[in-house]
Design a protein around this motif. Structure first.
Motif, PDB file in Angstrom:
ATOM      1  N   LEU A   4       0.899  -1.334   0.057  1.00  0.00           N
ATOM      2  CA  LEU A   4       0.050   0.030   0.054  1.00  0.00           C
ATOM      3  C   LEU A   4       0.890   1.294   0.069  1.00  0.00           C
ATOM      4  N   ASN A   5       0.405   2.232  -0.742  1.00  0.00           N
ATOM      5  CA  ASN A   5       1.296   3.482  -0.765  1.00  0.00           C
ATOM      6  C   ASN A   5       0.297   4.891  -0.560  1.00  0.00           C
ATOM      7  N   GLU A   6       1.040   5.835  -0.146  1.00  0.00           N
ATOM      8  CA  GLU A   6       0.187   7.138   0.201  1.00  0.00           C
ATOM      9  C   GLU A   6      -0.561   7.766  -0.725  1.00  0.00           C
ATOM     10  N   ILE A   7       0.024   7.665  -2.098  1.00  0.00           N
ATOM     11  CA  ILE A   7      -0.657   8.332  -3.170  1.00  0.00           C
ATOM     12  C   ILE A   7      -1.985   7.620  -3.492  1.00  0.00           C
ATOM     13  N   THR A   8      -2.067   6.292  -3.428  1.00  0.00           N
ATOM     14  CA  THR A   8      -3.189   5.558  -3.734  1.00  0.00           C
ATOM     15  C   THR A   8      -4.184   5.659  -2.423  1.00  0.00           C
ATOM     16  N   MET A   9      -3.490   5.707  -1.260  1.00  0.00           N
ATOM     17  CA  MET A   9      -4.623   5.768  -0.138  1.00  0.00           C
ATOM     18  C   MET A   9      -5.429   7.070  -0.356  1.00  0.00           C
ATOM     19  N   LYS A  10      -4.484   8.404  -0.779  1.00  0.00           N
ATOM     20  CA  LYS A  10      -5.111   9.408  -1.032  1.00  0.00           C
ATOM     21  C   LYS A  10      -6.278   9.629  -2.245  1.00  0.00           C
ATOM     22  N   GLN A  11      -6.123   8.839  -3.192  1.00  0.00           N
ATOM     23  CA  GLN A  11      -7.078   8.719  -4.114  1.00  0.00           C
ATOM     24  C   GLN A  11      -8.318   7.800  -3.662  1.00  0.00           C
ATOM     25  N   VAL A  12      -7.956   6.806  -2.763  1.00  0.00           N
ATOM     26  CA  VAL A  12      -9.082   6.171  -2.352  1.00  0.00           C
ATOM     27  C   VAL A  12     -10.140   6.925  -1.428  1.00  0.00           C
TER      28      VAL A  12
ATOM     29  N   GLY B 242     -10.968   4.822 -10.637  1.00  0.00           N
ATOM     30  CA  GLY B 242     -10.377   4.390 -11.922  1.00  0.00           C
ATOM     31  C   GLY B 242      -9.312   3.312 -11.588  1.00  0.00           C
ATOM     32  N   MET B 243      -9.482   2.306 -10.646  1.00  0.00           N
ATOM     33  CA  MET B 243      -8.511   1.350 -10.348  1.00  0.00           C
ATOM     34  C   MET B 243      -9.278   0.126 -10.317  1.00  0.00           C
ATOM     35  N   ALA B 244      -8.448  -0.836 -10.039  1.00  0.00           N
ATOM     36  CA  ALA B 244      -8.913  -2.322 -10.012  1.00  0.00           C
ATOM     37  C   ALA B 244      -9.672  -2.426  -8.728  1.00  0.00           C
ATOM     38  N   ARG B 245     -10.668  -3.449  -8.585  1.00  0.00           N
ATOM     39  CA  ARG B 245     -11.592  -3.636  -7.539  1.00  0.00           C
ATOM     40  C   ARG B 245     -10.911  -4.171  -6.411  1.00  0.00           C
ATOM     41  N   VAL B 246      -9.892  -5.105  -6.668  1.00  0.00           N
ATOM     42  CA  VAL B 246      -9.073  -5.920  -5.732  1.00  0.00           C
ATOM     43  C   VAL B 246      -8.275  -4.974  -4.881  1.00  0.00           C
ATOM     44  N   THR B 247      -7.746  -4.020  -5.699  1.00  0.00           N
ATOM     45  CA  THR B 247      -6.661  -2.689  -5.537  1.00  0.00           C
ATOM     46  C   THR B 247      -7.441  -2.015  -4.186  1.00  0.00           C
TER      47      THR B 247
END
Length: 222
Positions: free
Chosen positions: A155-163, A184-189
């Motif tokens: 897990l990373n900070e950038i993706t966390m902010k997007q979520v 715009g991400m994969a469901r599993v992610t």
């Protein structure tokens, strides 16, 4: 902002009294319960639903770590500050992964106790009561998450902010699939990030049952 309700778990009567006296000196917090063992603490926390728990590590029946794991497993929406004499790195790392917002090592002075509670109140204020969140609000809240729980591997900070941004924009409970389409991400992610946030009591999970099959998980910010 209303007072933050606090529950103290401590098996030493003298330390319990000290913690209570420290808490009374800090405005904006209200003690609503106390316990000297893990099982009593568990039942009272579920009943009283405090916002913050001051949790001792060493209890006569089960450890504070075991109690924290139990509370997290049941998705009970509380924040925790650990208070303990334990100093080993493995224990501290485990507590961070479980989302404790701070870790006070005994013996500690009032100024460190006060800092822990005031920092918690400040971080809580960043999100509680907001109908919507700007990027800086999310960044501040992410900072409070990272200060309390280390992001797991993968897990990373950038993706966390997007979520988190996606959750705020949708403004209602969503499934992992719905949020994945939004960001715009994969469901599993997306599900990995949502489950992590649920594990540290930042996101609530609601199970909704259809006519057949397994229940569907819906996620919303606490």
């Amino acid at each position: 902002m209303t007072e933050i309700t606090v529950f103290i778990v401590e098996d030493d009567p003298m330390v319990l009294d000290v913690n209570k006296s420290f808490l009374e000196k800090i405005g904006g917090f209200r003690l609503i319960g106390e316990a000297m063992d893990g099982h009593s603490a568990y039942s009272q926390i579920k009943l009283l639903e405090p916002k913050l728990v001051l949790l001792d590590m060493y209890l006569p029946d089960l450890s504070g770590l075991e109690l924290l794991i139990k509370l997290r497993f049941e998705r009970i929406p509380i924040d925790v500050i650990m208070i303990t004499a334990a100093r080993d790195a493995k224990t501290i790392q485990e507590i961070k992964r479980l989302g404790a917002v701070d870790y006070l090592v005994k013996p500690f002075r009032f100024d460190r106790f006060q800092k822990a509670l005031l920092d918690y109140r400040k971080n809580r204020k960043n999100i509680v009561g907001l109908e919507s969140m700007k990027q800086e609000d999310i960044d501040a809240w992410i900072g409070s998450i990272e200060g309390g729980a280390e992001l797991p591997k993968g897990l990373n900070e950038i993706t966390m902010k997007q979520v988190l941004t996606g959750l705020v924009e949708l403004e209602h409970s969503v499934t992992a699939e719905q949020l994945a389409l939004q960001v715009g991400m994969a469901r599993v992610t997306v599900r990995k990030y949502l489950d992590f946030l649920a594990n540290i009591a930042k996101v609530e999970i609601e199970l909704k049952y259809g006519n057949v099959g397994r229940p569907t998980k819906y996620y919303s910010l606490l």
